[in-house]
Structures are given as C-alpha cells and as structure tokens.
Design an enzyme around this catalytic site. Structure first.
Site, PDB file in Angstrom:
ATOM      1  CG  ASP A 203      52.058  64.655  78.229  1.00  0.00           C
ATOM      2  OD1 ASP A 203      53.186  64.666  77.612  1.00  0.00           O
ATOM      3  OD2 ASP A 203      51.889  65.255  79.352  1.00  0.00           O
TER       4      ASP A 203
ATOM      5  CE  LYS B 266      55.350  64.113  81.797  1.00  0.00           C
ATOM      6  NZ  LYS B 266      54.181  64.978  81.100  1.00  0.00           N
TER       7      LYS B 266
ATOM      8  CE1 TYR C  52      58.025  49.065  80.201  1.00  0.00           C
ATOM      9  CE2 TYR C  52      58.060  47.647  78.552  1.00  0.00           C
ATOM     10  CZ  TYR C  52      57.317  48.582  79.363  1.00  0.00           C
ATOM     11  OH  TYR C  52      56.249  48.852  78.836  1.00  0.00           O
TER      12      TYR C  52
ATOM     13  CG  ASP D 254      55.333  48.316  75.786  1.00  0.00           C
ATOM     14  OD1 ASP D 254      54.686  47.811  74.762  1.00  0.00           O
ATOM     15  OD2 ASP D 254      55.304  47.528  76.745  1.00  0.00           O
TER      16      ASP D 254
END
Ligand code: NAP
Length: 495
Positions: free
Chosen positions: A224, A191, A144, A248
């Site tokens: 995930d 991740k 971002y 987000d």
C-alpha cells in the site's frame, strides 16, 4: 541478426536474415486493430516474421470451448515459443475462466514484465521526472489461480496459494532482469505485514536471494505504501517484484503516470514460451472506431524483438515512436482528446515513415538478453525435519445463535476425544467468550479443534464425523506444525 562464425583461424561476421515463426493472436475488441498496427510496424523494420494467426477469447467461448483457447493455438505457441497477443475479453463474475489466465498457466509464463517509461511528447503531470520503472509481476499463482468456492450460499472464498517455488522463480527473474538492464535498485512489494505466510513467503524469498546479488540495492516495501510512493515519487523505483494481484493493480496505476494504458506493454515470460501483450484489455467501447492508441502493443512488439535478439529493429521502432510523438506530434485521442488527434492507422503510418530516424532527446539503454539460466534452478519443496498435526479447523454454514452452536461443537469435541479451542467469524473470536458485542455475524463460522498431542488422520476423520451429525460443514484445514513452527495463524482474540 548478425552471426559470428569461425572457419579455421579466421572469424567471419555473417549478416543472416532469419525468418522467425511467431504466433499472432489478434484478440477481442480493439485487439485486431492494435495487433495489425504492431505487425505492420515490425514488418516494416525488415525483420522477417512468419506470423501464424490464431484464435483465442470471446469468439472461441461463443463456439462452446470452455478454455477460450483452441488446441491449434496451443500447438502453434508450443511450436514457435513466441507469441504476440491482443487483449482477450473475459466474462466478469460468472462462467468461463479468463482465456488470458489460461494461456499464462498453460505455458507456465510465471513472470510478467511490465515496463513503465515516460514517453517524450506525451505530456502528463509527471513529465520531466524521468519515470523508468518495471513491474515484475508473479503471473500464475496467488488469487489469480482462480480457486473459488461458495462455502455457504452467501459466503464466497478465494484461495491465495503462494509457493516457495513460485516465489523463487519470480524473485530470480526480477534480479536477473534488473541486472540485464544495469539497474541499481530493486524493490519487493508485499502485504507480508498482514498475510505473513502467503505474501510473507515472497518477502522472505526476496531477502534470501538478495544476498546473491550484492550489486543491487534490494529493499522490501509494503504494497500500500508502494502505491502511495508510486504516485508521490515514482522516479525512486527501478524494478518492483510483486505478487500476481498486487502486480496487476500497481502496473495499471503506474501506466496512468506516463499517459495511460495506451503506453503500457508487457511480456509473459516462461521457460518454454513467452507471450507479449499490452497491459490493457479489449476496451470494447472503442472497437472498430480507429481511435485507439496502438503503442502498448507496438512496445510489446519491441520487447519481443529484443527477446528474439533483434535489438536494432527494436531500437529503430523505439526511435520512430519518439519522433512520431515528440517531433511530429502525431498523437492519438487518449493523449490529445478528440480535436487534432491521429487515428490508429494514421499513427501507424507515421511510425513506419519514421523508421530509421533517430531522436536525440533520450539516452538509449544498453539492453542485454535476460540470462534466464539462473531462473531455471530447480527448487525442491521444503522438507521439514519434524512435523505433526495439532488439530483441525472446520468451516461451517451456521445461522444458529453462537451459544447454541458452541454447545453442539463442545459435544462433538467430547465425542471425538479432542478439545474445542475457539470458534471464529471471519478470523475473529466469537466463542467461548467475546468482549466484542458489536460483531455483525454472517452465516459462516469456523471451529478450531485441537488434541492433547499430535493427531492422526483417523482422529481428524472422527472429528469430522461427529460434527457432521450436528452441523453443516463446508471446508476443512489441518493445523500443521513444521519444525516447531505453527503452519497456521491464530485468530484475533485467540490465546
Ligand atoms: P481496458 O480494456 O484496459 O480499458 C479500460 C480503459 O483504458 C479504456 O476504457 C480506455 O480508457 C483505456 N484504454 C485501454 N486501452 C487503451 C488503448 N490502447 N489506448 C487508449 N486507451 C486505452 O479494461 P476493461 O474495460 O476493464 O476491460 C475490458 C475487457 O478486457 C474485459 O473483458 C477484461 O477482462 C479484458 N482484459 C483483458 C486483458 C488482457 O487480455 N491481457 C487485460 C485487462 C482486461 P478511457 O475510457 O478513459 O478512454
């Protein structure tokens, strides 16, 4: 607010009505409707707020200001340190930067706290499970930062920059926040299994800092699986610290578990200013229709009141919302559909009417201010004892057959006295030899050159100069080694 004063040997308890200056940004689309509602409810509690109404977003872009945030708005937030903000529309996929992201970066609001709490009277498939979790999202780094380049006319790149400092600030905020709310567990969702350096930085920082908080059960979870677990068993989570983009997505997902974006508030926390806003956007299709749910901004207003120390007013609004939804059953269209729904204004009037009433069905949390002292610890950059440059990755625009391109790179390496180690396409080895014959190549490749020992900048410049006469390069990265550890990843198929 109650102030305690000491005069001689006698303590006095003084009830003082302070006036707070707060910047109010109505925003775009449904923004003016929801912020008006929140302002009316907050004013009705008796807390004295001098609202400084300021512009940002679509109208400002239209006037030609590329940031979408005028200087008067910046000055107002700098002065007041607290802002309540409506959503700002962002042009998607072209042109201007998001004014939201600009505001977050301008005021270094590094943490975005997004509570997700089951609401009485709002029926969802998860009702009764006691969802009460908070996403603590890193707010200024990661993808971002919006650092994007077209490496070729058809290959885009977005840089995911994650710093140790950024990780330490968000992790400390997460732990301090968890403590301030007497939470027992905290998760870190990353991740790191795939992005070992960038997402891995948050995981490592979290695991180190967890040692300082033995009162909290700290666990890492792959993001995930976190999404999967949030849908399957959301009540297992209390606080989730995560990177910007993960946060987000997870916060929008989580909001759907408790009735949707209409119930999801947020606070952008910085050392110098805090900006309170709903998770949702400007929902343009509902603009001016008086049908939207203003609760997310009202709940953001509650967070703002707690931030300035007005705990009673915050609790009063919270209970008025419970009574409105669970007892009076005055609910907006997003909860009950078109039939029997309350308009935004009707909902607001009912909440104001219910101020002072108490709802018995929920145990209040003993809120404390977050002690941000610990988040202000200066974080020095890591200083390795040893460092050297092993080589260079050069990214090219290329449409030649890979054998032909490889030969050109071998020649360039010879000329610059380095070795061509490997050529890759999207992280996969394609030269010198590859067993993968089904790869669908694109017009971008990366060549990795290494020296016999440490290389210096002038040797790297020689490599760039020699490839430049043979191919179109677009981007370079040094292959650095810090304290014996490679500061770059190997490609798939690389020895
Ligand atoms: P959005 O404005 O959040 O709206 C998506 C959907 O969420 C709406 O269509 C509506 O769902 C539901 N929704 C949102 N707010 C609601 C509320 N208060 N009450 C009830 N339902 C609500 O997302 P978007 O359409 O993707 O984005 C629109 C613009 O907002 C874009 O320009 C985007 O960049 C911007 N944005 C700004 C912020 C911010 O300022 N912080 C955040 C996100 C997006 P239904 O259609 O199912 O009724």
């Amino acid at each position: 607010m109650i102030l305690y004063a000491k005069l001689g040997l006698v303590d006095f308890k003084l009830s003082v009505r302070m006036t707070y200056n707060v910047t109010l940004i109505p925003g775009d689309g449904i923004g003016p409707e929801v912020t008006t509602s929140a302002r009316q409810v907050i004013d009705a509690t008796g807390v004295k707020i001098n609202w400084e109404v300021c512009e940002a977003g679509a109208e400002v872009f239209k006037k030609g200001l590329a940031t979408g945030v005028p200087q008067e708005t910046v000055d107002s937030i700098n002065r007041n340190k607290v802002a309540l903000k409506g959503p700002l529309a962002t042009p998607v996929g072209y042109g201007e930067k998001s004014a939201n992201v600009t505001l977050r970066k301008m005021f270094e609001t590094y943490g975005n706290i997004r509570p997700v709490k089951e609401f009485p009277g709002v029926a969802t498939p998860y009702s009764g499970r006691g969802i009460d979790l908070v996403i603590v999202r890193e707010n200024v780094e990661d993808l971002y930062a919006g650092i994007e380049h077209m490496q070729t006319p058809s290959v885009a790149q977005c840089l995911k920059l994650i710093s140790r400092k950024g990780c330490e600030k968000i992790v400390r905020l997460g732990f301090e926040f968890a403590r301030s709310q007497n939470r027992k567990t905290i998760h870190c969702a990353t991740k790191a299994n795939i992005m070992k350096f960038s997402e891995g930085m948050l995981k490592r920082t979290f695991e180190e800092i967890a040692e300082e908080y033995p009162d909290l059960d700290a666990q890492h979870i792959i993001v995930d699986n976190c999404a999967h677990q949030l849908v399957k068993k959301p009540e297992q989570f209390e606080v989730i610290v995560t990177t910007n983009m993960n946060g987000d997505i997870l916060s929008d997902l989580s909001s759907a578990l408790i009735g949707g974006l209409g119930f999801a508030p947020g606070a952008n926390i910085g050392d110098n200013a805090c900006i309170f806003e709903a998770v949702h956007g400007s929902a343009p299709k509902y603009t001016g229709k008086n049908v939207i749910n203003p609760m997310a901004v009202i709940l953001s207003g509650i967070m703002m009141l707690r931030h300035i120390g007005e705990f009673k007013a915050a609790l009063d609004i919270e209970h008025a919302l419970y009574i409105t939804c669970a007892v009076d059953k005055v609910l907006t269209r997003d909860v009950v559909g078109d039939a029997n729904c309350a308009s935004t204004t009707k909902f607001t009037e009912t909440v104001i009417k219910n101020l002072g009433r108490r709802y018995e069905g929920i145990q209040d949390r003993a809120y404390k201010a977050i002690s941000i002292n610990n988040t202000n610890i200066p974080v020095a950059p890591i200083q390795p004892k040893e460092r050297f440059i092993e080589g260079i990755d050069i990214f090219f625009e290329n449409t030649k057959p890979i054998g032909e391109f490889g030969k050109l790179m071998e020649e360039a390496a010879l000329e610059a006295s380095v070795k061509l180690k490997i050529i890759t396409s999207r992280g996969m080895k394609i030269y010198p030899t590859t067993e993968n014959t089904t790869m669908d190549l694109i017009d971008q490749v990366t060549a990795r050159f290494v020296g016999d020992g440490s290389l210096n900048d002038s040797q790297l410049q020689k490599v760039i100069a020699s490839v430049s006469t043979r191919a179109q390069w677009a981007h370079i990265e040094k292959l650095q080694v810090f304290d014996g550890k490679a500061g770059y990843t190997k490609a798939h198929g690389e020895d």
